[in-house]
Motif scaffolding. Structure first.
Motif, PDB file in Angstrom:
ATOM      1  N   GLY A 643       0.768  -1.219   0.043  1.00  0.00           N
ATOM      2  CA  GLY A 643       0.058   0.166  -0.016  1.00  0.00           C
ATOM      3  C   GLY A 643       1.059   1.310   0.023  1.00  0.00           C
ATOM      4  N   THR A 644       2.093   1.171   0.461  1.00  0.00           N
ATOM      5  CA  THR A 644       2.857   2.370   0.894  1.00  0.00           C
ATOM      6  C   THR A 644       3.920   2.548  -0.209  1.00  0.00           C
ATOM      7  OG1 THR A 644       4.082   1.418   2.409  1.00  0.00           O
ATOM      8  CG2 THR A 644       2.019   2.540   3.281  1.00  0.00           C
ATOM      9  N   ASN A 645       4.497   1.245  -0.552  1.00  0.00           N
ATOM     10  CA  ASN A 645       5.673   1.478  -1.638  1.00  0.00           C
ATOM     11  C   ASN A 645       5.504   0.337  -2.892  1.00  0.00           C
ATOM     12  OD1 ASN A 645       8.350   1.961  -2.200  1.00  0.00           O
ATOM     13  ND2 ASN A 645       9.077   0.335  -0.819  1.00  0.00           N
ATOM     14  N   PRO A 646       4.654   0.779  -3.550  1.00  0.00           N
ATOM     15  CA  PRO A 646       4.236  -0.008  -4.813  1.00  0.00           C
ATOM     16  C   PRO A 646       5.618   0.099  -5.898  1.00  0.00           C
ATOM     17  CG  PRO A 646       3.089   2.009  -5.007  1.00  0.00           C
ATOM     18  CD  PRO A 646       3.497   2.061  -3.677  1.00  0.00           C
ATOM     19  N   ARG A 647       5.598  -0.804  -6.564  1.00  0.00           N
ATOM     20  CA  ARG A 647       6.857  -1.011  -7.587  1.00  0.00           C
ATOM     21  C   ARG A 647       6.264  -0.284  -9.015  1.00  0.00           C
ATOM     22  NH1 ARG A 647      11.740  -3.127  -8.549  1.00  0.00           N
ATOM     23  NH2 ARG A 647      12.173  -4.020 -10.554  1.00  0.00           N
ATOM     24  N   LYS A 648       7.104   0.342  -9.483  1.00  0.00           N
ATOM     25  CA  LYS A 648       6.796   0.619 -10.855  1.00  0.00           C
ATOM     26  C   LYS A 648       7.961   0.077 -11.959  1.00  0.00           C
ATOM     27  CE  LYS A 648       6.409   5.151 -13.743  1.00  0.00           C
ATOM     28  NZ  LYS A 648       6.494   6.542 -13.414  1.00  0.00           N
ATOM     29  N   ASP A 649       7.386  -0.749 -12.795  1.00  0.00           N
ATOM     30  CA  ASP A 649       8.574  -1.782 -13.550  1.00  0.00           C
ATOM     31  C   ASP A 649       8.245  -1.500 -15.056  1.00  0.00           C
ATOM     32  OD1 ASP A 649       9.973  -3.796 -14.506  1.00  0.00           O
ATOM     33  OD2 ASP A 649       9.794  -4.853 -12.598  1.00  0.00           O
ATOM     34  N   PRO A 650       8.653  -0.917 -15.461  1.00  0.00           N
ATOM     35  CA  PRO A 650       8.383  -0.537 -17.088  1.00  0.00           C
ATOM     36  C   PRO A 650       8.746  -1.873 -17.880  1.00  0.00           C
ATOM     37  CG  PRO A 650      10.079   1.253 -16.345  1.00  0.00           C
ATOM     38  CD  PRO A 650       9.788   0.311 -15.310  1.00  0.00           C
ATOM     39  N   ILE A 651       9.811  -2.759 -17.427  1.00  0.00           N
ATOM     40  CA  ILE A 651      10.116  -3.873 -18.090  1.00  0.00           C
ATOM     41  C   ILE A 651       9.067  -4.674 -18.161  1.00  0.00           C
ATOM     42  CG2 ILE A 651      11.673  -5.696 -18.029  1.00  0.00           C
ATOM     43  CD1 ILE A 651      14.007  -4.105 -17.511  1.00  0.00           C
ATOM     44  N   LEU A 652       8.588  -5.061 -16.693  1.00  0.00           N
ATOM     45  CA  LEU A 652       7.603  -5.806 -16.729  1.00  0.00           C
ATOM     46  C   LEU A 652       5.914  -5.195 -17.402  1.00  0.00           C
ATOM     47  CD1 LEU A 652       6.931  -8.442 -15.308  1.00  0.00           C
ATOM     48  CD2 LEU A 652       6.201  -7.195 -13.145  1.00  0.00           C
ATOM     49  N   PHE A 653       6.004  -4.148 -17.404  1.00  0.00           N
ATOM     50  CA  PHE A 653       4.725  -3.416 -18.104  1.00  0.00           C
ATOM     51  C   PHE A 653       4.910  -3.655 -19.348  1.00  0.00           C
ATOM     52  CE2 PHE A 653       3.479   0.259 -20.640  1.00  0.00           C
ATOM     53  CZ  PHE A 653       2.125   0.213 -20.325  1.00  0.00           C
ATOM     54  N   LYS A 654       6.028  -3.534 -19.888  1.00  0.00           N
ATOM     55  CA  LYS A 654       5.995  -4.128 -21.399  1.00  0.00           C
ATOM     56  C   LYS A 654       5.845  -5.599 -21.780  1.00  0.00           C
ATOM     57  CE  LYS A 654       9.216  -3.984 -25.447  1.00  0.00           C
ATOM     58  NZ  LYS A 654       8.881  -5.349 -25.988  1.00  0.00           N
ATOM     59  N   LYS A 655       6.347  -6.318 -20.765  1.00  0.00           N
ATOM     60  CA  LYS A 655       6.081  -7.656 -21.109  1.00  0.00           C
ATOM     61  C   LYS A 655       4.611  -8.105 -21.019  1.00  0.00           C
ATOM     62  CE  LYS A 655       5.977 -10.740 -17.839  1.00  0.00           C
ATOM     63  NZ  LYS A 655       4.707 -11.631 -17.951  1.00  0.00           N
ATOM     64  N   ASN A 656       3.865  -7.542 -19.896  1.00  0.00           N
ATOM     65  CA  ASN A 656       2.614  -7.803 -19.962  1.00  0.00           C
ATOM     66  C   ASN A 656       1.758  -7.192 -20.951  1.00  0.00           C
ATOM     67  OD1 ASN A 656       2.584  -9.011 -17.150  1.00  0.00           O
ATOM     68  ND2 ASN A 656       2.794  -6.947 -16.227  1.00  0.00           N
ATOM     69  N   MET A 657       2.027  -6.180 -21.653  1.00  0.00           N
ATOM     70  CA  MET A 657       1.513  -5.565 -22.660  1.00  0.00           C
ATOM     71  C   MET A 657       1.542  -6.411 -23.855  1.00  0.00           C
ATOM     72  SD  MET A 657      -0.321  -2.787 -22.097  1.00  0.00           S
ATOM     73  CE  MET A 657      -0.742  -3.476 -20.577  1.00  0.00           C
ATOM     74  N   ASP A 658       2.871  -6.910 -24.211  1.00  0.00           N
ATOM     75  CA  ASP A 658       3.093  -7.768 -25.105  1.00  0.00           C
ATOM     76  C   ASP A 658       2.238  -9.289 -24.834  1.00  0.00           C
ATOM     77  OD1 ASP A 658       5.071  -6.090 -26.211  1.00  0.00           O
ATOM     78  OD2 ASP A 658       6.774  -7.245 -25.411  1.00  0.00           O
ATOM     79  N   GLU A 659       1.934  -9.509 -24.003  1.00  0.00           N
ATOM     80  CA  GLU A 659       1.195 -10.912 -23.539  1.00  0.00           C
ATOM     81  C   GLU A 659      -0.055 -10.512 -23.806  1.00  0.00           C
ATOM     82  OE1 GLU A 659       0.433 -12.972 -19.176  1.00  0.00           O
ATOM     83  OE2 GLU A 659       2.628 -13.010 -19.894  1.00  0.00           O
ATOM     84  N   PHE A 660      -0.625  -9.434 -23.272  1.00  0.00           N
ATOM     85  CA  PHE A 660      -1.962  -9.207 -23.826  1.00  0.00           C
ATOM     86  C   PHE A 660      -2.173  -8.930 -25.354  1.00  0.00           C
ATOM     87  CE2 PHE A 660      -6.032  -6.895 -23.622  1.00  0.00           C
ATOM     88  CZ  PHE A 660      -6.712  -7.604 -22.824  1.00  0.00           C
ATOM     89  N   LYS A 661      -1.183  -8.396 -25.847  1.00  0.00           N
ATOM     90  CA  LYS A 661      -1.175  -8.320 -27.393  1.00  0.00           C
ATOM     91  C   LYS A 661      -1.370  -9.806 -28.033  1.00  0.00           C
ATOM     92  CE  LYS A 661       1.032  -3.744 -27.771  1.00  0.00           C
ATOM     93  NZ  LYS A 661       2.270  -3.115 -28.281  1.00  0.00           N
TER      94      LYS A 661
END
Length: 948
Positions: A643-661
């Motif tokens: 809740g107080t220290n979320p992670r912002k991960d551009p690499i994982l974001f791209k991987k998840n977007m690719d997966e959804f594509k």
């Protein structure tokens, strides 16, 4: 956007559904001595195993979890492998006939009798047929002496007294044809037909698929199935398994009384065993289908297994689990780095095809790629990790993590010593009967596992890992959409990828970090109010930051605490114009915490049973978690950190977007996807928040804006309501709650969700989707509308749904023989506006759609005119009462129930008056509910039929 994992894609890794038959829970150990690893496993003294003079085997064990319940099985060492050419499909057909009339229960009396006793057909009363076994299962109450005794009569009727009336056989043909249609007639089944001769080596298995051949099912002579039953349903191939809350001596007497008179044939047919042939040279098969939406390559490396049925097998199983876990971690780590040449990669070692053929193990390697032209590269990517494992092995830190987790699991099972569910024992005894697998007492398993975990060395693990990758009996399967057939790699390219993947590979380097999850503890809050909710043993706490906590201590599990929370808001607080951009926010919590990637978190938490996560739904955001009592603080630390220290991960974001594509690019090739999208569109009023985004819209999703929205949703905990259920002391956990929940940030903002619409289209709506190449129609009929939400109305709607399901099943399956498994379901919600939906769904031949829809609507009209029958009401009350008896002793039920009550601002003690409310369900009340809720004011008919 919801995160989508390609697990369904990988269904081809196990062509057949094989029931798992391995006990899992472990009770408190007695001081069982474990000697040398070559010793045989001692017999479990708590199970009584016997054999009648006719050869029937029985297993009996007293077990009080759940209370007043028993699980009864009748198992047969015969399945589709025993069929003659003219009997293909009749082993499974015989199983169906067991529910169509026996000596003591003619026609459908068996199902009616059990339903009136609260045993639900399909959910409780069931059976399955495999290649080498047929198993009937009957969970049954033990607090009724007559019902319990009749349970053994029912098993004995299946074992030797099934009535094979010619008319009943003919009526059942259509049901089995529809079962094949419902479960098959899709891309997966079509591809399976091409793959079976390859995966099963043109063996007896490939020629005896349990569903059989439809032309035989539709046309076989009655004597064929009668002969199969006479030949194979014989006591020397049968076992009775009984585990539950009963007297063992009484059960043994009931088995002898009911099964003793059964006899074997004078000239029994030989019971043969079958095998798969080896293949010296690798086999490669490329398969495409018009409706298959993914690009997948699977590699199987089969090995002969030396089965000892002793301690070495348990040792091997532990080592195998270790290797599978470490390889999964490595592949996940590779994906999170963003360098993996695949969208999804898997490695696992175990029984080939889920144990299809005893004595054969296999390494299964899977890669899913964006494009079919990348399949060879994807295969090489996963195989490189396999070769890294084979050449360099694992390192000590990896093994240490796995050992800690296994030790924690072993100790957790130890603490649940007296809570082992009866089903766990039943599955172990079934495996013993079928394959002579040892019956390991929970006490011995705990002691042995503890010793083996201490004894297994890194060198031993690495030596076994090298053997896993030994190139024997290799089969490579590539699957892709038809339209991409030209892009597929050649057989030679796939073989080269397999053979060359280990070149230049280097040893693995661990990415573990040695830092605390929290740099410092939060500043604690205080409990400012406390009250008791009488009757259900719930304590309500209010913390100084506004967080509310409801606590229900239980003893249903010795080593479990589960919890969840909610606060109003969710994605409804994002404006429509911003919705797509913030659509990734719900995934942020799954991307790690702060500087820690998920793989690093797993390593940090090695040996802990704690889990904690966050979610954002359409109307709420909140937390959930679980832990053993000793690890509760760690679970709460995870909640605070998320809740107080979320992670912002551009690499994982791209991987998840690719997966959804990958999912989106071919999604509309699947008839089921197009049909589902059509239903969603109508039932959401074409709301943009409910449909899946297009490929173009996917590019609008912003990690930055999603991350900011996530932080904003969890910036204020003052509206959070937590519910904790499990084995804890209220006073002892208060300091932890004050620290980690009371320490959550709060600004005191007063928020509520925004109703963004999403109501179904009103009036009489019909959508006919023409998609697909098979003669397979799917039908869903929706009755829906605004609703006066109340406990009383909810119960009447549930009763109407159940009664209608009785009628639809009887009419569409039993009388019309037009469907296999029709379903009637109901949902009702209070938020964001009270609404109900009752749905009738089934699959059938496209030519029968109109007839079966008319039949279903006719059953509705009958209820509206005549109401329910007394028998219908008796069944509903009995099933509801029995289900509630079990639910009231389950932590998961209480967590879900209490969370729902508090979310809807309802009285949580209504569960105490369930029996009283059930009396309000009558023939007349169901009639009134049908008139009120099954009118045609809002009626949506959705039909999927083939294109031609």
């Amino acid at each position: 956007m919801k995160r989508r994992f390609l697990l369904l894609t990988l269904a081809a890794t196990s062509v057949f559904q094989v029931t798992s038959i391995q006990a899992q829970a472990q009770p408190k150990p007695k001081q069982a001595a474990v000697k040398a690893a070559t010793d045989k496993i001692p017999a479990d003294p708590d199970v009584k195993i016997g054999k009648l003079s006719n050869g029937l085997t029985y297993y009996i064990r007293k077990n009080s979890e759940p209370k007043n319940r028993a699980v009864l099985y009748m198992a047969l060492k015969a399945g589709s492998l025993m069929e003659t050419d003219a009997q293909q499909g009749l082993a499974h057909f015989t199983e169906h006939m067991a529910f169509n009339g026996t000596k003591d229960f003619p026609k459908n009396e068996l199902i009616n009798y059990l339903q009136k006793a609260g045993v639900k057909f399909g959910a409780d009363l069931n059976a399955y047929t495999s290649f080498d076994q047929t198993v009937y299962q009957l969970p049954i109450p033990t607090d009724s002496a007559a019902l319990f005794k009749n349970g053994f009569k029912i098993l004995a009727n299946w074992a030797g007294h099934i009535r094979m009336e010619d008319a009943d056989i003919d009526e059942e043909r259509g049901v089995i044809v529809e079962e094949d249609r419902q479960r098959g007639k899709n891309a997966q089944s079509r591809m399976q037909k091409e793959l079976l001769p390859v995966l099963l080596g043109n063996s007896r298995y490939a020629a005896r698929i349990p569903i059989g051949k439809l032309d035989i099912i539709q046309n076989f002579k009655h004597n064929e199935i009668k002969q199969f039953y006479k030949d194979w349903y014989r006591p020397n191939l049968q076992a009775v398994i009984a585990v539950g809350d009963f007297d063992v001596a009484q059960v043994e007497a009931l088995i002898k009384e009911n099964f003793g008179p059964l006899t074997n044939p004078a000239k029994p047919r030989p019971h043969e065993k079958y095998d798969l042939p080896d293949n010296k040279e690798p086999i490669v098969k490329l398969v495409t289908d018009k409706e298959f939406p993914y690009n997948v390559v699977l590699t199987f490396i089969r090995h002969r297994a030396k089965v000892t049925n002793g301690i070495p097998d348990i040792r091997k199983g532990i080592i195998t689990s270790m290797i599978n876990s470490m390889m999964s971690s490595r592949l996940l780590e590779l994906k999170q780095k963003g360098t993996a040449p695949f969208v999804e990669g898997q490695f696992s070692y175990g029984a080939y095809q889920g144990g299809l053929v005893p004595g054969i193990d296999a390494a299964t390697i899977v890669a899913v790629t964006k494009d079919p032209g990348e399949l060879a590269k994807g295969l090489s990517g996963v195989m490189t990790e396999v070769e890294r494992m084979a050449q360099f092995g694992f390192i000590a830190s990896e093994l240490d993590v796995v050992k800690k987790n296994m030790e924690a699991g072993n100790e957790k099972n130890y603490r649940e010593m007296d809570k082992i569910p009866s089903n766990s024992f039943v599955q172990a005894y079934l495996k013993n009967f079928m394959y002579n697998a040892p019956i390991v007492s929970p006490e011995f398993r705990y002691t042995l596992t503890k010793q083996l975990l201490a004894d297994i060395t890194l060198a031993e693990v690495n030596e076994f890992a090298k053997k896993m990758a030994a190139p024997e009996n290799i089969t490579i399967i590539a699957q892709a959409p038809d339209k991409d057939k030209a892009k597929l790699p050649t057989e030679a390219q796939l073989l080269d990828a397999l053979r060359n993947s280990g070149k230049g590979v280097t040893a693995y380097v661990d990415n573990a970090v040695n830092k605390p999850l929290l740099e410092k503890k939060p500043v604690p809050g205080k409990i400012t109010a406390e009250e008791k909710i009488q009757g259900i043993d719930v304590t309500k706490l209010t913390l100084s930051n506004g967080v509310k906590v409801y606590l229900k201590p239980t003893t249903f599990k010795n080593d479990q605490i589960i919890f969840s929370s909610f606060a109003e808001g969710g994605t409804s607080l994002a404006e429509d114009k911003d919705y797509m951009a913030t659509n990734y926010a719900g995934n942020i919590g799954g991307d790690g915490i702060g500087e820690f990637e998920n793989t690093q978190l797993r390593k940090m938490l090695a040996g802990s049973t704690a889990g904690g996560s966050v979610y954002i739904s359409s109307l709420h955001q909140g937390y959930s978690g679980s832990a053993s009592p000793k690890d509760l603080e760690t679970a709460l630390q995870l909640i605070y950190a998320h809740g107080t220290n979320p992670r912002k991960d551009p690499i994982l974001f791209k991987k998840n977007m690719d997966e959804f594509k990958v999912y989106l690019q071919n999604a509309d090739d699947s008839p089921e996807n197009v049909y589902g999208d059509t239903i969603t569109s109508v039932m959401s009023g074409n709301n943009l928040r409910e449909r899946k985004p297009t490929l173009a819209e996917l590019d609008q999703i912003s990690l930055d804006r999603s991350f900011e929205f996530f932080k904003e949703r969890f910036a204020d905990a003052s509206g959070q309501t937590f519910v904790f259920v499990g084995n804890f002391d209220v006073e002892k956990i208060k300091p932890l709650l004050e620290t980690y929940l009371g320490g959550l940030p709060a600004t005191g903002r007063k928020e509520t969700f925004v109703d963004r619409g999403g109501k179904p289209l009103t009036g009489n709506v019909t959508r006919i989707v023409k998609k697909g190449i098979e003669d397979k129609a799917q039908v869903r009929l929706f009755f829906h509308g605004d609703y006066q939400y109340s406990v009383e109305n909810n119960l009447q709607l549930s009763a109407l749904s159940d009664v209608l399901e009785f009628k639809v099943l009887e009419r569409l399956r039993e009388k019309e023989s037009g469907v296999y498994s029709p379903n009637v379901g109901v949902s009702y919600e209070k938020l964001p506006h009270p609404y109900y939906t009752l749905t009738i769904s089934f699959s059938c031949a496209s030519a029968n759609v109109d007839k079966l829809v008319a039949a279903a609507l006719d059953e509705i009209e009958k209820i509206k005119k005549e109401g329910a029958t007394a028998v219908d009401i008796e069944k509903f009350r009995a099933e509801s009462t029995r289900a509630m008896e079990v639910s009231l002793r389950e932590n998961n039920f209480w967590l879900s129930y209490l969370s729902s009550k508090f979310k809807n601002n309802e009285d949580p003690t209504t569960v105490l008056r369930q029996a009283e409310r059930l009396k309000q369900v009558t023939e007349a009340s169901v009639k009134a509910a049908a008139v009120k809720y099954l009118g045609n004011a809002n009626y949506f008919k959705a039909i999927l039929v083939p294109e031609k």
